[in-house]
Scaffold this motif. Structure first.
Motif, short mmCIF file in Angstrom:
data_model
loop_
_atom_site.label_atom_id
_atom_site.label_comp_id
_atom_site.label_asym_id
_atom_site.label_seq_id
_atom_site.Cartn_x
_atom_site.Cartn_y
_atom_site.Cartn_z
N ILE A 78 7.71 1.59 100.34
CA ILE A 78 9.17 1.70 100.24
C ILE A 78 9.60 1.83 98.77
O ILE A 78 10.44 2.65 98.40
N ARG A 79 8.94 1.03 97.92
CA ARG A 79 9.27 1.05 96.49
C ARG A 79 9.06 2.44 95.90
O ARG A 79 9.90 2.97 95.18
N VAL A 80 7.92 3.03 96.21
CA VAL A 80 7.59 4.36 95.68
C VAL A 80 8.59 5.39 96.21
O VAL A 80 9.08 6.24 95.47
N GLN B 5 3.40 5.22 88.50
CA GLN B 5 2.61 5.97 89.48
C GLN B 5 2.34 5.16 90.75
O GLN B 5 1.64 5.62 91.64
N GLY B 6 2.86 3.94 90.79
CA GLY B 6 2.69 3.12 91.99
C GLY B 6 1.30 2.53 92.16
O GLY B 6 0.86 2.26 93.27
N GLN C 126 -3.47 2.49 97.77
CA GLN C 126 -3.70 3.74 98.51
C GLN C 126 -2.48 4.22 99.32
O GLN C 126 -2.12 5.40 99.22
N PRO C 127 -1.84 3.35 100.12
CA PRO C 127 -0.70 3.84 100.89
C PRO C 127 0.41 4.40 99.99
O PRO C 127 1.03 5.43 100.31
N ALA C 128 0.63 3.75 98.84
CA ALA C 128 1.67 4.22 97.92
C ALA C 128 1.29 5.58 97.32
O ALA C 128 2.13 6.47 97.18
N ILE C 129 0.02 5.75 97.02
CA ILE C 129 -0.44 7.03 96.45
C ILE C 129 -0.32 8.15 97.48
O ILE C 129 0.15 9.25 97.18
#
Lengths: 321, 76
Positions: free
Chosen positions: B50-52, A241-242, B19-22
């Motif tokens: 980028i990973r997400v 889920q990051g 937070q930015p990834a979510i």
């Protein structure tokens, strides 16, 4: 940041300082005489869990761990606390009780401390411990052929972050709390009893960040077997889920280029090995001939350990396969 | 999140991981054929976004903006 200080405190001016800012390790070590050296360390942080008692217990286990990571036993501790005036005093009381219980469990004593007012709570300990000067456990003590052993599973960064966002399962959080509260006492004692020389504890820089410090200080190549690395329940799901915390992302950015990963490992798997740990386990280099005895002694103490890799060569580096 | 017909902008400046990834994951689920632009202000956040995105099958191109921030353009 410490570089200007190194010039002020030259090794020849303090010959009894065995470990200081010239050769950073988990704690400072000062030789008192031929039989005794003082271990001196401090650590504190903002809340990682909701419950005040657990927060204190985890902060204490984390601070005490630096003494175990140097091969020693803690003698006494001082509380360090920053606490908002708006919160009831009983909360701070519970935090301090959590810390005191862990210090007691470590066989040491809380001898005082200092509290200030601050917007965001921060607690921890300053700890003094003792070790025989010839029996230090350091990052530079790994030899090629040693087995690399980890004494707690990874994942507290992901789980506490998921918990803060209300995305974690209660059971996963409880498991992580139990691991974080666990002292590294038995692991440290076993390492000392078996005369181990190479070791550190896994905290903010994650497994590979701390492994890198060992590889560099010992000038060895560490081979890590991904499949052998233990993770707490739920961690892989939170990774998917990051939910990696900032510390984990920074570790990855800082260290990943220096590490050789097998091509079949995906980005999540690499990140997991960098997850910033709170009160993580010891990472120990165990000579092969002592490995059986090490496992037996840990089992005797009711503790777990995992062989996650080995030291293979005389060049500073890490390979993950 | 501001929207234009062809792109969706996520301003994740000042936010710490994750937070930015979510927010990126949420934006991906609402993209509906649009290009995404994510603004962050540190390298660790950039890498996490980028990973997400890459994991969800998107391509990511980061660029530094004039004010020293990072804009990541995500396309499917």
């Amino acid at each position: 940041m410490l570089r200007p200080l190194r010039a002020m405190f030259q090794p020849q001016d303090c010959p009894d300082l065995m470990v200081g800012i010239g050769c950073l390790d988990d704690a400072a070590v000062y030789r008192l005489d031929s039989e005794r050296a003082l271990i001196f360390t401090t650590d504190f942080f903002t809340p990682v869990v909701d419950d005040p008692y657990d927060y204190g217990a985890i902060a204490a286990a984390n601070a005490l761990s630096d003494v175990y990571a140097m091969g020693g036993a803690p003698l006494l501790a001082l509380n360090l606390a920053a606490f908002p005036a708006r919160l009831p005093a009983e909360i701070l009381g519970q935090v301090l009780m959590g810390m005191a219980d862990m210090v007691k469990q470590a066989g040491a004593v809380v001898a005082g401390g200092h509290t200030i007012q601050d917007e965001e709570p921060k607690v921890g300990l300053c700890v003094a411990g003792m070790v025989h000067p010839d029996k230090l456990l350091t990052k530079g003590g790994v030899q090629p052929g040693d087995q690399l052993v980890l004494t707690k599973p990874l994942g507290t960064g992901l789980i506490t972050t998921a918990a803060k966002m209300d995305l974690a399962d209660r059971e996963d959080v409880d498991e992580a709390i139990q691991w974080m509260r666990r002292l590294n006492r038995a692991a440290g004692k076993t390492a000392a009893d078996l005369d181990l020389r190479g070791g550190t504890d896994v905290t903010g820089f994650g497994l590979l960040g701390h492994a890198w410090e060992m590889a560099e200080a010992s000038r060895v190549t560490l081979k890590v077997f991904f499949e052998a690395v233990p993770f707490m329940n739920g961690v892989v799901r939170y990774a998917d889920q990051g939910l990696f915390p900032g510390g984990t992302a920074s570790n990855y950015t800082a260290y990943s280029k220096r590490i050789h990963f097998a091509e079949y490992l995906n980005e999540d798997q690499k990140m997991l090995l960098f997850d910033a740990q709170t009160s993580g386990g010891l990472l120990l280099a165990v000579p092969q001939e002592k490995m059986g005895e090490f496992s037996n002694m840990m089992e005797f103490h009711g503790e777990k350990c995992w062989i996650i890799g080995e030291a293979v060569g005389r060049e500073a580096g890490i390979q993950v396969i | 999140m501001n929207q234009t017909p062809e792109s969706l902008l996520v301003d994740a400046r000042g936010l710490s991981c994750p937070q930015p990834a979510i927010l990126t994951r949420q934006a991906i689920s609402q993209a509906a054929g649009r290009v995404l632009e994510i603004l962050v202000d540190a390298i660790a956040q950039r890498d996490n976004v980028i990973r997400v995105a890459v994991k969800e099958g998107w391509s990511a191109v980061p660029e530094e903006t004039a004010d020293g921030r990072i804009r990541i353009r995500l396309t499917k």
